[in-house]
Design a protein around this motif. Sequence first.
Motif, PDB file in Angstrom:
ATOM      1  N   HIS A 203    -119.448  42.510   7.819  1.00 22.43           N
ATOM      2  CA  HIS A 203    -120.895  42.291   7.674  1.00 22.43           C
ATOM      3  C   HIS A 203    -121.614  42.109   9.005  1.00 22.43           C
ATOM      4  CE1 HIS A 203    -119.178  41.006   3.738  1.00 22.43           C
ATOM      5  NE2 HIS A 203    -120.210  41.682   3.279  1.00 22.43           N
ATOM      6  N   LYS A 204    -120.815  42.035  10.084  1.00 27.42           N
ATOM      7  CA  LYS A 204    -121.383  41.902  11.432  1.00 27.42           C
ATOM      8  C   LYS A 204    -122.273  40.663  11.561  1.00 27.42           C
ATOM      9  CE  LYS A 204    -121.165  46.841  12.561  1.00 27.42           C
ATOM     10  NZ  LYS A 204    -120.330  47.187  11.394  1.00 27.42           N
ATOM     11  N   ILE A 205    -121.740  39.543  11.086  1.00 30.37           N
ATOM     12  CA  ILE A 205    -122.461  38.271  11.201  1.00 30.37           C
ATOM     13  C   ILE A 205    -121.476  37.168  11.593  1.00 30.37           C
ATOM     14  CG2 ILE A 205    -124.251  38.854   9.519  1.00 30.37           C
ATOM     15  CD1 ILE A 205    -122.719  37.175   7.466  1.00 30.37           C
ATOM     16  N   TRP A 206    -122.013  36.082  12.118  1.00 29.76           N
ATOM     17  CA  TRP A 206    -121.200  34.918  12.446  1.00 29.76           C
ATOM     18  C   TRP A 206    -121.041  34.039  11.215  1.00 29.76           C
ATOM     19  CZ3 TRP A 206    -118.444  34.384  16.734  1.00 29.76           C
ATOM     20  CH2 TRP A 206    -118.837  35.097  17.876  1.00 29.76           C
ATOM     21  N   ARG A 207    -119.867  33.456  11.062  1.00 31.12           N
ATOM     22  CA  ARG A 207    -119.602  32.499  10.004  1.00 31.12           C
ATOM     23  C   ARG A 207    -118.882  31.290  10.610  1.00 31.12           C
ATOM     24  NH1 ARG A 207    -120.467  34.785   5.001  1.00 31.12           N
ATOM     25  NH2 ARG A 207    -120.344  37.059   4.862  1.00 31.12           N
ATOM     26  N   PRO A 208    -119.085  30.115  10.023  1.00 29.05           N
ATOM     27  CA  PRO A 208    -118.375  28.940  10.555  1.00 29.05           C
ATOM     28  C   PRO A 208    -116.874  29.066  10.329  1.00 29.05           C
ATOM     29  CG  PRO A 208    -119.500  28.406   8.506  1.00 29.05           C
ATOM     30  CD  PRO A 208    -119.956  29.779   8.888  1.00 29.05           C
ATOM     31  N   TYR A 209    -116.090  28.454  11.215  1.00 28.05           N
ATOM     32  CA  TYR A 209    -114.648  28.426  11.009  1.00 28.05           C
ATOM     33  C   TYR A 209    -114.154  26.985  11.067  1.00 28.05           C
ATOM     34  CZ  TYR A 209    -109.667  28.957  11.356  1.00 28.05           C
ATOM     35  OH  TYR A 209    -108.330  28.841  11.115  1.00 28.05           O
ATOM     36  N   PHE A 210    -113.736  26.501   9.912  1.00 26.47           N
ATOM     37  CA  PHE A 210    -113.109  25.182   9.803  1.00 26.47           C
ATOM     38  C   PHE A 210    -112.330  25.154   8.493  1.00 26.47           C
ATOM     39  CE2 PHE A 210    -113.068  20.760   8.305  1.00 26.47           C
ATOM     40  CZ  PHE A 210    -112.369  20.182   9.367  1.00 26.47           C
ATOM     41  N   VAL A 211    -111.024  24.934   8.572  1.00 24.14           N
ATOM     42  CA  VAL A 211    -110.167  24.968   7.386  1.00 24.14           C
ATOM     43  C   VAL A 211    -110.286  23.652   6.615  1.00 24.14           C
ATOM     44  CG1 VAL A 211    -107.799  25.196   6.556  1.00 24.14           C
ATOM     45  CG2 VAL A 211    -108.579  26.568   8.499  1.00 24.14           C
ATOM     46  N   LYS A 212    -110.559  23.766   5.305  1.00 25.36           N
ATOM     47  CA  LYS A 212    -110.739  22.579   4.472  1.00 25.36           C
ATOM     48  C   LYS A 212    -109.685  22.426   3.383  1.00 25.36           C
ATOM     49  CE  LYS A 212    -115.805  22.885   4.856  1.00 25.36           C
ATOM     50  NZ  LYS A 212    -117.081  23.045   4.085  1.00 25.36           N
TER      51      LYS A 212
END
Length: 489
Positions: A203-212
């Motif tokens: 999608h060519k977008i930034w997403r947060p990265y944090f494993v929950k």
Amino acid sequence: MDDPTDAGAVAAGRELYQKNCESCHGYDGKGQTGTGGGLYPPPASLSRSALAAKKRTDGELFYFIRNGVRNTGMPGWQLPDQQTWQLVAFVRQLPVTAATEEAAATAGRGPAAGSAHYVGSASCRECHESVYDSWSKTPMANVVRDPKTHPEAIIPDLAKGDPLVTFVKEDIAFVYGSLWKQRYFKKVGDDYYPLPAQWDVTHKIWRPYFVKDDWWVPFYPADNMQRPTGALCDGCHSVNYDVKTKTVFEWNVGCEKCHGPGSEHVKQPTAANILNTARLGYVPANDVCIQCHSQGRPPSNPIEGKYYDWPVGYEPALKLSDFWKLEDHKLGETSFTHFGDGTAHKNRMQGNDYVASAMYTHGVTCSSCHDVHGTGNPAQLRKPAETLCLDCHGPNSPNGPHAPTLAQHTHHQPDSAGSACIACHMPKIAQTLADVNVRSHTFRFVNPVTTDALKIPNACNACHTDKTSAWAADALKTWSDRSPWRTAN
């Protein structure tokens, strides 16, 4: 028909035999292999004396190779006539042109434990240049890259501001991934830590990265900078990660990740002193891939005071189950890793799916379909998907489908998306990021009824997105060649 004594035909047949037949029938045709030993009924002996005792003609051998043998593990290879006759020519020479039993017992198993050390993938290039060059372009060889030497590895433009991106290029020690998502690791001391944003390639977008939700979350603080990639990632992204020194011999999935330490082979190249998974039984051969393509945990956790998310201590040809326990699943429960029927819910679970499949129990290996040295096809498939499956599952073959034509089996137009084997038997239902999914590896058709009962996506509605699962279930009931009992539940 090729002359069965012609050296060219025999040589061509030998190459075909090694690719298609040797894993089950063995070097000498007697079927005494790890894969053959797991099949019932066992593979027919192709030795000269066995064929003579049964008075097998060349025509019969041609028929069996072309059409398979019903109710056995022998597929119908559907090869062109010339190749089929070449196989017949080679089989007629067994075991004269095959390795001796002693060589067959040792070849491909690698050197004795402790007698070899790691030398790096570059050491393989001198003798295996074409294979090395092909492999070097694959995702396996490029899963982890240093942006200082590979600035092109960073896909997004970091100069474009985004609230999620709280780091700069100079913070990135390693770039991880390029197919579906890209993550970024920062080096602190002698370890690496994941930065808080990931790039969605699709999608060519930034997403947060944090494993929950992963199993190891309770054992680490809720802070990326306290979750080292050494314990949670790096063992699968490198060759010979040392948990004590936090060092690797080589980053990425190098040759020795699958073939084992290569110093003895480099010193004196022979088949007997390097591990070749094609010579192993189907369980250890598949384990080489499952070590990383599965969700699980080491049974001995914690190790050196840390919880690891990869099989610490495993090397090819060892017993993976001694180092790795696949993630458990409770039937009917949808979890972080599984749908309610036990099918993979997320990516990196191809192994979890595969060991529950009929393909696995019949001795098929990952390398039967994939060539990690690189092929140019998606997922490094040996052939395009639309033709690969049909090698063993051609219409009216012993392995099915049991229909005169592919269209009569799929109930879709030939060459349409709905007529592709992988559309129904390998739907994209395992999540990798947001709505981007990868293919299931159970090879089971997910019934639309199961969607309602267990909330697992089905293949029909993956294409027919404007329809309901009830519509799909009703449509299946109109297929007269399907059991009403199987379409109802």
